[in-house]
Design a protein around this motif. Sequence first.
Motif, short mmCIF file in Angstrom:
data_model
loop_
_atom_site.label_atom_id
_atom_site.label_comp_id
_atom_site.label_asym_id
_atom_site.label_seq_id
_atom_site.Cartn_x
_atom_site.Cartn_y
_atom_site.Cartn_z
N GLY A 155 -3.45 -0.19 -15.11
CA GLY A 155 -3.21 0.68 -13.96
C GLY A 155 -4.37 1.59 -13.61
O GLY A 155 -4.16 2.75 -13.26
N SER A 159 -2.13 2.18 -6.57
CA SER A 159 -1.46 1.20 -5.71
C SER A 159 -1.07 1.85 -4.39
O SER A 159 -0.74 3.04 -4.35
CB SER A 159 -0.20 0.68 -6.41
OG SER A 159 -0.54 -0.13 -7.51
N PRO A 160 -1.06 1.05 -3.30
CA PRO A 160 -1.45 -0.36 -3.22
C PRO A 160 -2.97 -0.49 -3.15
O PRO A 160 -3.68 0.48 -2.89
CB PRO A 160 -0.79 -0.82 -1.93
CG PRO A 160 -0.77 0.39 -1.08
CD PRO A 160 -0.56 1.55 -2.01
N PHE A 161 -3.46 -1.72 -3.36
CA PHE A 161 -4.91 -1.95 -3.39
C PHE A 161 -5.22 -3.28 -2.71
O PHE A 161 -4.36 -4.14 -2.58
CB PHE A 161 -5.43 -1.97 -4.83
CG PHE A 161 -4.60 -2.81 -5.75
CD1 PHE A 161 -4.73 -4.20 -5.79
CD2 PHE A 161 -3.66 -2.22 -6.58
CE1 PHE A 161 -3.95 -4.97 -6.62
CE2 PHE A 161 -2.87 -2.99 -7.43
CZ PHE A 161 -3.02 -4.36 -7.45
N LEU A 191 0.84 -10.83 -8.13
CA LEU A 191 0.93 -9.62 -7.33
C LEU A 191 2.01 -9.74 -6.27
O LEU A 191 2.47 -10.84 -5.95
CB LEU A 191 -0.41 -9.33 -6.66
CG LEU A 191 -1.61 -9.11 -7.58
CD1 LEU A 191 -2.91 -9.12 -6.76
CD2 LEU A 191 -1.47 -7.80 -8.34
N THR A 194 2.22 -6.36 0.23
CA THR A 194 2.99 -5.41 1.03
C THR A 194 2.79 -5.75 2.51
O THR A 194 1.99 -6.62 2.87
CB THR A 194 2.52 -3.97 0.76
OG1 THR A 194 1.21 -3.78 1.32
CG2 THR A 194 2.47 -3.69 -0.74
N TYR A 209 -1.82 -4.92 -1.88
CA TYR A 209 -0.97 -5.50 -2.93
C TYR A 209 -0.51 -4.42 -3.90
O TYR A 209 -1.15 -3.37 -4.03
CB TYR A 209 -1.72 -6.58 -3.71
CG TYR A 209 -2.12 -7.79 -2.93
CD1 TYR A 209 -1.29 -8.89 -2.86
CD2 TYR A 209 -3.33 -7.83 -2.24
CE1 TYR A 209 -1.66 -10.03 -2.14
CE2 TYR A 209 -3.71 -8.94 -1.52
CZ TYR A 209 -2.86 -10.04 -1.48
OH TYR A 209 -3.24 -11.15 -0.75
N VAL A 210 0.57 -4.72 -4.60
CA VAL A 210 1.01 -3.92 -5.74
C VAL A 210 1.22 -4.86 -6.91
O VAL A 210 1.42 -6.05 -6.74
CB VAL A 210 2.30 -3.14 -5.43
CG1 VAL A 210 2.07 -2.09 -4.35
CG2 VAL A 210 3.42 -4.08 -5.03
N ARG A 211 1.20 -4.31 -8.12
CA ARG A 211 1.38 -5.13 -9.31
C ARG A 211 2.84 -5.57 -9.43
O ARG A 211 3.74 -4.82 -9.16
CB ARG A 211 1.00 -4.35 -10.57
CG ARG A 211 -0.46 -3.94 -10.60
CD ARG A 211 -0.76 -3.00 -11.74
NE ARG A 211 -1.96 -2.24 -11.47
CZ ARG A 211 -2.00 -1.12 -10.76
NH1 ARG A 211 -0.89 -0.61 -10.29
NH2 ARG A 211 -3.14 -0.51 -10.55
#
Length: 211
Positions: A155, A159-161, A191, A194, A209-211
Amino acid sequence: MTEYRDANGKRLSDYPRPSVAVDTAVLTVPVGGALSVVQVRDQTDGDWRLPGTFVHESERLADAVLRSLRDKAGVTGLAPRQLHVFDDPSRDDRGWVLSVAHLDVVPAASLDLGDDARLVPIGEATGMVHGHDDILGFAVDRLRADHRGAPDRHGLLPSPFTMSALRGLHEAVLGERLLPDSFRRAMVPLLTATDAKAAEGPGKPATLYVR
């Protein structure tokens, strides 16, 4: 209570024993920077090394780790985990010292270092005393193994990235360039995309994106 003796009739105090130390590699990646480690300056010798300490009588290892980070690096709120036991009797020039090494990987923004601590790229953290180079090398290998199979395992990115930001982080951790298309294919299934977008220079906005 009867004093304990082993099969040879010896008490525990009859056996020589090492001093026990804890040393911690705190790793992070500053924004746009290289994989880096926290070092502390020794008050006696003035050299830079990993934060560590000898374990006090009746003290738990985890408590000794947190004490060393607080007192020597000015850092609190971390949760290091045991990494490896370095037990070569000749590893420390002070004597027979067994080191229980620990590792924590945290976002750079969470580190508020004290006056006698600094953050340096791992390539510059060399020549440390008491076998600390070996501890750092082991910690870096563990972190790199974590990042070869999963996106930003610890981490470090907020996020988001974007995919390019994630790739930049993995390149910093691994110390090598990654092919964008190959990296994307490996990471997308791990992933969640979003509905949001982010502008990254010319061209269409990038998916977040988020994990």
